[in-house]
Design a protein around this motif. Sequence first.
Motif, PDB file in Angstrom:
ATOM      1  N   GLY A   1      23.532  48.548   5.009  1.00 19.24           N
ATOM      2  CA  GLY A   1      22.828  47.690   5.954  1.00 19.24           C
ATOM      3  C   GLY A   1      21.760  46.811   5.342  1.00 19.24           C
ATOM      4  N   ALA A   2      21.921  46.396   4.106  1.00 18.56           N
ATOM      5  CA  ALA A   2      20.867  45.645   3.405  1.00 18.56           C
ATOM      6  C   ALA A   2      20.602  44.291   4.054  1.00 18.56           C
ATOM      7  N   THR A   3      19.345  43.871   4.005  1.00 17.23           N
ATOM      8  CA  THR A   3      18.955  42.542   4.453  1.00 17.23           C
ATOM      9  C   THR A   3      19.627  41.478   3.577  1.00 17.23           C
ATOM     10  N   HIS A   4      20.132  40.415   4.226  1.00 20.35           N
ATOM     11  CA  HIS A   4      20.813  39.361   3.480  1.00 20.35           C
ATOM     12  C   HIS A   4      20.876  38.095   4.326  1.00 20.35           C
ATOM     13  N   ALA A   5      21.403  37.039   3.752  1.00 22.25           N
ATOM     14  CA  ALA A   5      21.612  35.793   4.482  1.00 22.25           C
ATOM     15  C   ALA A   5      22.953  35.226   4.075  1.00 22.25           C
ATOM     16  N   ILE A   6      23.545  34.459   4.999  1.00 19.41           N
ATOM     17  CA  ILE A   6      24.822  33.788   4.721  1.00 19.41           C
ATOM     18  C   ILE A   6      24.726  32.385   5.294  1.00 19.41           C
ATOM     19  N   SER A   7      25.229  31.402   4.532  1.00 22.84           N
ATOM     20  CA  SER A   7      25.002  30.012   4.909  1.00 22.84           C
ATOM     21  C   SER A   7      26.042  29.099   4.288  1.00 22.84           C
ATOM     22  N   ASP A   8      25.957  27.810   4.685  1.00 17.88           N
ATOM     23  CA  ASP A   8      26.758  26.809   3.985  1.00 17.88           C
ATOM     24  C   ASP A   8      26.112  26.469   2.650  1.00 17.88           C
ATOM     25  N   LYS A   9      24.754  26.498   2.613  1.00 11.26           N
ATOM     26  CA  LYS A   9      24.002  26.316   1.379  1.00 11.26           C
ATOM     27  C   LYS A   9      22.625  26.944   1.564  1.00 11.26           C
ATOM     28  N   PRO A  10      22.021  27.439   0.497  1.00  8.88           N
ATOM     29  CA  PRO A  10      20.803  28.249   0.632  1.00  8.88           C
ATOM     30  C   PRO A  10      19.634  27.549   1.321  1.00  8.88           C
ATOM     31  N   ASP A  11      19.497  26.202   1.203  1.00 12.12           N
ATOM     32  CA  ASP A  11      18.322  25.545   1.765  1.00 12.12           C
ATOM     33  C   ASP A  11      18.519  25.092   3.209  1.00 12.12           C
ATOM     34  N   SER A  12      19.625  25.471   3.854  1.00 12.33           N
ATOM     35  CA  SER A  12      19.812  25.153   5.263  1.00 12.33           C
ATOM     36  C   SER A  12      18.820  25.946   6.110  1.00 12.33           C
ATOM     37  N   PRO A  13      18.369  25.389   7.264  1.00 12.64           N
ATOM     38  CA  PRO A  13      17.444  26.125   8.125  1.00 12.64           C
ATOM     39  C   PRO A  13      18.099  27.395   8.668  1.00 12.64           C
ATOM     40  N   ALA A  14      17.330  28.491   8.678  1.00 13.37           N
ATOM     41  CA  ALA A  14      17.890  29.808   9.028  1.00 13.37           C
ATOM     42  C   ALA A  14      17.625  30.164  10.482  1.00 13.37           C
ATOM     43  N   THR A  15      18.613  30.850  11.072  1.00 12.59           N
ATOM     44  CA  THR A  15      18.488  31.475  12.384  1.00 12.59           C
ATOM     45  C   THR A  15      18.836  32.947  12.213  1.00 12.59           C
ATOM     46  N   SER A  16      18.103  33.824  12.865  1.00 13.24           N
ATOM     47  CA  SER A  16      18.407  35.252  12.716  1.00 13.24           C
ATOM     48  C   SER A  16      19.750  35.569  13.339  1.00 13.24           C
ATOM     49  N   GLY A  17      20.454  36.532  12.749  1.00 17.72           N
ATOM     50  CA  GLY A  17      21.750  36.938  13.283  1.00 17.72           C
ATOM     51  C   GLY A  17      21.647  37.420  14.720  1.00 17.72           C
ATOM     52  N   GLN A  18      20.565  38.126  15.070  1.00 19.41           N
ATOM     53  CA  GLN A  18      20.395  38.605  16.443  1.00 19.41           C
ATOM     54  C   GLN A  18      20.260  37.445  17.413  1.00 19.41           C
ATOM     55  N   ASP A  19      19.557  36.375  17.003  1.00 21.62           N
ATOM     56  CA  ASP A  19      19.427  35.197  17.876  1.00 21.62           C
ATOM     57  C   ASP A  19      20.773  34.499  18.052  1.00 21.62           C
ATOM     58  N   VAL A  20      21.575  34.458  16.997  1.00 18.74           N
ATOM     59  CA  VAL A  20      22.907  33.855  17.101  1.00 18.74           C
ATOM     60  C   VAL A  20      23.744  34.604  18.130  1.00 18.74           C
ATOM     61  N   ILE A  21      23.742  35.930  18.061  1.00 21.81           N
ATOM     62  CA  ILE A  21      24.514  36.734  19.006  1.00 21.81           C
ATOM     63  C   ILE A  21      23.975  36.545  20.421  1.00 21.81           C
ATOM     64  N   ALA A  22      22.641  36.524  20.577  1.00 23.73           N
ATOM     65  CA  ALA A  22      22.043  36.341  21.904  1.00 23.73           C
ATOM     66  C   ALA A  22      22.434  34.987  22.492  1.00 23.73           C
ATOM     67  N   GLN A  23      22.428  33.941  21.673  1.00 25.14           N
ATOM     68  CA  GLN A  23      22.826  32.617  22.162  1.00 25.14           C
ATOM     69  C   GLN A  23      24.276  32.622  22.629  1.00 25.14           C
ATOM     70  N   MET A  24      25.145  33.250  21.851  1.00 23.48           N
ATOM     71  CA  MET A  24      26.553  33.296  22.216  1.00 23.48           C
ATOM     72  C   MET A  24      26.756  34.096  23.494  1.00 23.48           C
ATOM     73  N   GLN A  25      26.029  35.200  23.641  1.00 25.02           N
ATOM     74  CA  GLN A  25      26.133  35.994  24.866  1.00 25.02           C
ATOM     75  C   GLN A  25      25.616  35.221  26.082  1.00 25.02           C
ATOM     76  N   GLY A  26      24.686  34.289  25.836  1.00 23.06           N
ATOM     77  CA  GLY A  26      24.154  33.467  26.922  1.00 23.06           C
ATOM     78  C   GLY A  26      24.986  32.235  27.214  1.00 23.06           C
ATOM     79  N   GLY A  27      26.094  32.085  26.515  1.00 28.09           N
ATOM     80  CA  GLY A  27      26.993  30.962  26.778  1.00 28.09           C
ATOM     81  C   GLY A  27      26.815  29.775  25.854  1.00 28.09           C
ATOM     82  N   ASP A  28      25.855  29.864  24.922  1.00 27.20           N
ATOM     83  CA  ASP A  28      25.663  28.773  23.961  1.00 27.20           C
ATOM     84  C   ASP A  28      26.496  29.021  22.708  1.00 27.20           C
ATOM     85  N   GLU A  29      26.747  27.942  21.964  1.00 27.09           N
ATOM     86  CA  GLU A  29      27.489  28.045  20.704  1.00 27.09           C
ATOM     87  C   GLU A  29      26.667  27.410  19.597  1.00 27.09           C
TER      88      GLU A  29
END
Length: 309
Positions: A69-97
Amino acid sequence: MDPLSDVLDLLDFKSSIYFQKDFCGNWKMSIANTGFAQFHFIVRGAAVIEHEGQLEQLSSGDLVVFPKGATHAISDKPDSPATSGQDVIAQMQGGDEPFLAGEATTRMVCGHFEYDLTHQHPLVRELPSRILLKTGELEMGALVSPLISLIVNETLKKEMGSRTVTQHLSQALFASVLRAYFEQEENPPGFYSGIKDPRIIPALSAIHEPDGWKHSLADLASIAGMSRSSFASKFKEHVRQTPGDYALNWRMFKASQALEKPGLTIDQIAQDFGYGSGSAFSRAFRAVIGASPSQLRSAKLRTLGQDAA
C-alpha cells in the motif's frame, strides 16, 4: 500441498476495482497509503509512476502493484497538476468524469487487493514495496489482461455469485503476479527461494499438510533427501527460519484461522493442533501471534460484525 496457494488461502483474499477509464490531456493522481495493495493496469497508452523518488515509464499491458500500500503517484508526466485518488473516485461517484479535457492518452484499470498486510508469514513480510511487470516481456503476460477483464466484467455485472467469482479471479491474478515477479528475480527472497529449491519444496509441502506439525526434523530431512544438519542449514538459508520455527508458526497461523469457526471451543482447537490442554496451546499461540486465542477470536468476530454491517 502447494505452499504458495496455502498461504494465499490463509490471507482471506479480496479485491476491488475502482474504475476502468480514459485519461486525457494532462493528468496526475496522487495515491496515499490506504492499507490496501493497490494496482494499476495500462490497457492502452502510457503513464509514469512516481514512487520513493523514482520514476518509471509504463506502457500498454504493463501492471504495477504496491503490495504494502505504498504512497505513490501516476500521471501522464510528473509535472502535471495532481488530484488525490480519493477525490477522483468521489468525483466519479458523483457523476463527474475528471481528466477528460484534451486528447485521450491512456486507458487504465485501477483497484486494490485486500489482505492482511501485517501478516507475519514470511511471504507477506518479504514482499517488496512495488512490483512492476512489463508484461509484454513475460511469459505470464498473456494471463494478466484476460484476468483483469474478467474481474472488471464481474464487478460491473454484480450478478449472483459475482463476489465469489471476483475473489477467485483476483487470487489467481495476484498469484500470477507473485510468480512472475519472483521468477524474474535472480535472487528471490527467502520463502519463495525455498519453494524453488527442489530439495526444500518437498519438506515445505510436508509442513503444509493437515497434520504437518507432526513431522520431526529427521522426517523433514528424510523427505528432502538430506542429512539433518545439511537440511536444517539449507532450510534456514532459504526460508530464514529454522524448520521447527516455520512449522510452529504455520501451525499457529492455521489455528488462528480455526478461531473464526464459532462452533469450536478453544480446547477443541488445541486438541486438533496437538496440544493436551488449552493453557499450553494458549501459551504457544501468544508467543507466535502476540495475543491469546480468546483475544484474537473476539477481534475476528468484531471485524466480521463490522463487515456484515
